[in-house]
Design a protein around this motif. Structure first.
Motif, PDB file in Angstrom:
ATOM      1  N   SER A 107      19.291  51.404  32.445  1.00  8.88           N
ATOM      2  CA  SER A 107      19.059  51.323  33.892  1.00  8.88           C
ATOM      3  C   SER A 107      17.672  50.803  34.254  1.00  8.88           C
ATOM      4  CB  SER A 107      19.255  52.712  34.517  1.00  8.88           C
ATOM      5  OG  SER A 107      20.433  53.308  34.045  1.00  8.88           O
ATOM      6  N   THR A 130       9.873  57.755  48.845  1.00 12.54           N
ATOM      7  CA  THR A 130      11.060  56.905  48.993  1.00 12.54           C
ATOM      8  C   THR A 130      10.654  55.433  49.015  1.00 12.54           C
ATOM      9  OG1 THR A 130      12.012  58.679  50.292  1.00 12.54           O
ATOM     10  CG2 THR A 130      13.117  56.560  50.423  1.00 12.54           C
ATOM     11  N   ARG A 131       9.610  55.129  49.809  1.00 10.73           N
ATOM     12  CA  ARG A 131       9.146  53.734  49.900  1.00 10.73           C
ATOM     13  C   ARG A 131       8.681  53.208  48.556  1.00 10.73           C
ATOM     14  NH1 ARG A 131       6.229  54.185  54.989  1.00 10.73           N
ATOM     15  NH2 ARG A 131       7.744  53.616  56.573  1.00 10.73           N
ATOM     16  N   LYS A 132       8.007  54.077  47.823  1.00 10.48           N
ATOM     17  CA  LYS A 132       7.410  53.608  46.568  1.00 10.48           C
ATOM     18  C   LYS A 132       8.348  53.791  45.377  1.00 10.48           C
ATOM     19  CE  LYS A 132       3.040  53.396  48.361  1.00 10.48           C
ATOM     20  NZ  LYS A 132       1.943  52.460  48.220  1.00 10.48           N
ATOM     21  N   GLY A 133       9.495  54.391  45.609  1.00  7.84           N
ATOM     22  CA  GLY A 133      10.470  54.530  44.524  1.00  7.84           C
ATOM     23  C   GLY A 133      10.113  55.580  43.493  1.00  7.84           C
ATOM     24  N   PRO A 153      10.905  59.238  42.156  1.00  6.77           N
ATOM     25  CA  PRO A 153      11.940  60.260  42.361  1.00  6.77           C
ATOM     26  C   PRO A 153      11.347  61.639  42.637  1.00  6.77           C
ATOM     27  CG  PRO A 153      11.775  59.673  40.031  1.00  6.77           C
ATOM     28  CD  PRO A 153      10.838  58.753  40.773  1.00  6.77           C
ATOM     29  N   ALA A 178      16.898  47.337  40.440  1.00  3.97           N
ATOM     30  CA  ALA A 178      15.890  46.925  41.429  1.00  3.97           C
ATOM     31  C   ALA A 178      15.235  48.126  42.112  1.00  3.97           C
ATOM     32  CB  ALA A 178      16.553  46.043  42.472  1.00  3.97           C
ATOM     33  N   GLY A 179      14.007  47.957  42.502  1.00  5.36           N
ATOM     34  CA  GLY A 179      13.300  49.006  43.243  1.00  5.36           C
ATOM     35  C   GLY A 179      11.868  48.573  43.457  1.00  5.36           C
ATOM     36  N   PRO A 180      11.154  49.257  44.331  1.00  2.00           N
ATOM     37  CA  PRO A 180       9.757  48.875  44.565  1.00  2.00           C
ATOM     38  C   PRO A 180       8.883  49.236  43.366  1.00  2.00           C
ATOM     39  CG  PRO A 180      10.296  50.874  45.754  1.00  2.00           C
ATOM     40  CD  PRO A 180      11.549  50.441  45.089  1.00  2.00           C
ATOM     41  N   THR A 181       7.825  48.474  43.179  1.00  2.69           N
ATOM     42  CA  THR A 181       6.852  48.851  42.152  1.00  2.69           C
ATOM     43  C   THR A 181       5.730  49.579  42.884  1.00  2.69           C
ATOM     44  OG1 THR A 181       7.352  46.774  41.103  1.00  2.69           O
ATOM     45  CG2 THR A 181       5.417  47.950  40.259  1.00  2.69           C
TER      46      THR A 181
END
Ligand code: 6PG
Length: 481
Positions: A304, A418-421, A423, A308-311
């Motif tokens: 996984s 949430t914005r920065k990814g 968890p 995709a997601g923000p860095t």
């Protein structure tokens, strides 16, 4: 020193917890009979620590039982599960009515209930006692959660009080929790809360690192500062120690050289399983258990990594300091929620099994010795002492005010996460629980409508008594069910 004087207490199972508990009794002036499946361990204890007190080593079960004064008090410190049953089967035939077997392992409370019932038929008192505090606690003073018949506490209680940890006000960290499995139930929930505390601390660390841009050593300092305030607790204290530790082999922060897959022996999982049976929402504890499981799915995580997601780009120094303050608020508010959920489960278990557990007393004995010991528990004790029927910790005015003051920051932290990814299942579950409790209306009404639509499961109305069903496939008229 060894002697053949009859012993006031005996410990069988001399791995590190049993050994340290036996030494603790001896150091407090009790004569302690010792027994282990392999006698070498018994002799090693006497050889190494014989000067600490009076020990009576026994090679056989018969010798061990004979060494004990009556009524006998026999502490079993073996691995929970089958080994406990095996030890009981070995010793029970040698005991007499009125004797006590004290199981100090992390037993499942249902097993404790069964064992108590079986032994009661023989007149033997079975005391399932949760013991928290790890090796150091066992030696210097654990928090002890004994269940079983209350008359056994009359004779056993003073000894446990002597060897237990003492809270800051000097109160011993032990109390009779309730009949049969009550002690092990409370220990189980203690461990569930321990999992939740550790998960929340982990999330705070990850946020400080990925969003705040702090190094592990800097985060250790932040935790040290927090430990001087309302978050003052053993787990925050040791977190600072772990984070400031540097790996000797590589010179890297220790936390960066440890494989990030958390293990578990099962008590946190039991807390969630039982909560499901009791219908108690312990979402924070559940997220902590799931987070450990997820971390262990190496193949799933490997497959996984490209998703995709923000860095996360770390904040500037000044913003980062303000962010750290917000994380403290989020951590504290989430912690209040996990304790709220844990105490709810204890109340529900007490109700289900007729244990009559004093929640204030539970908070009181967790103030010292155990893994979740914290200044905060004194306030929980005060809340339940002031109002033993408190429906929830969140109904306590002080906690409600503190959450009210923390909530803007709590929400902001979750927005950043949430914005920065990053968890943050524990923080998020805690806030969702809080918001769900305060919601004037929940979508549960819609759930009821759906259930009635596909399965004629009926619903109740806000304006009339009774159960109803709508004829969804017909003219949509309503009938009383
Ligand atoms: C305690 C601890 C102790 C043990 C846990 C750890 O109260 O002293 O809770 O009981 O450290 O079993 O459990 P996991 O291995 O499941 O993390």
């Amino acid at each position: 020193m060894t002697t053949s004087t009859s012993a006031q207490i005996g410990v069988t199972g001399l791995a590190v917890m049993g050994r340290n508990l036996a030494r603790n009794f001896a150091r407090n002036g009790y004569t302690v009979a010792l027994h282990n499946r392999t006698a070498a361990r018994t002799h090693a204890l006497v050889e190494e620590f014989g000067e600490e007190g009076i020990f009576v080593p026994a090679e056989t079960a018969k010798e061990f039982v004979e060494a004990l004064e009556r009524p006998r008090r026999l502490v079993v410190m073996v691995k929970a599960g089958e080994p406990t049953d095996a030890v009981i089967q070995e010793f029970a035939p040698l005991l007499e009515p009125g004797d006590m077997i004290i199981d100090g392992g992390n037993a499942h409370f249902a097993d404790t209930r069964r064992r108590e019932r079986e032994l009661r038929e023989q007149g033997i008192h079975f005391v399932g006692a949760g013991i928290s505090g790890g090796e150091e606690g066992a030696l210097h003073g654990p928090s002890i959660m004994p269940g079983g018949p209350s008359e056994s506490y009359d004779s056993l209680g003073p000894m446990l009080e002597r060897i237990s940890a003492k809270a800051a006000d000097g109160a011993p960290c032990v109390t009779h929790i309730g009949p049969d499995g009550a002690g092990h139930f409370v220990k189980m929930v203690h461990n569930g809360i321990e999992y939740a505390d550790m998960q929340l601390i982990g999330e705070a660390y990850q946020l400080l690192r990925d969003v705040g841009g702090f190094t592990p050593a800097e985060i250790a300092d932040i935790f040290r500062t927090w430990n001087t305030g309302r978050l003052d607790s053993y787990l925050i204290e040791i977190t600072a120690e772990v984070l400031s530790h540097v790996d000797a082999a590589t010179g890297r922060p220790f936390v960066d050289v440890v494989v990030d897959r958390a293990e578990q022996k099962g008590t946190g999982r039991w807390t969630v399983q039982i909560a499901l049976d009791l219908g108690v929402p312990v979402s924070g504890i559940a997220e902590a258990v799931f987070a450990r499981s997820l971390s262990g799915h190496a193949a799933l995580r490997d497959a996984s990594r490209e998703l995709a997601g923000p860095t996360p780009t770390p904040l500037g120094r000044e913003e980062a300091a303000a962010f750290a303050d917000r994380v403290e608020q989020a951590l504290y508010a989430s912690k209040i929620v996990s304790y709220t959920q844990g105490f709810h489960e204890i109340a529900a278990g007490s109700e289900e099994y007729g244990w009559d557990i004093d929640l204030g007393a539970v908070a009181s004995i967790w103030r010292g010795g155990c893994i979740i010991r914290a200044a905060f528990l004194d306030r929980i004790r005060a809340a339940y002492d002031a109002r033993p029927d408190l429906p929830s910790l969140l109904s306590d005015a002080t906690f409600a005010e503190e959450i009210a003051a923390a909530q803007d920051d709590w929400r902001e932290v979750l927005v950043s996460a949430t914005r920065k990814g990053v968890p943050t299942p524990g923080f998020a579950a805690a806030l969702a629980y809080y918001d769900a409790l305060r919601a004037p209306r929940l979508p549960a009404a819609l759930t009821q409508g759906q259930r009635d639509f596909f399965g004629a499961h009926t619903y109740r109305r806000v304006d009339r008594e009774g159960s109803f069903h709508t004829l969804w496939g017909g003219d949509r008229g309503e009938v009383e069910a």
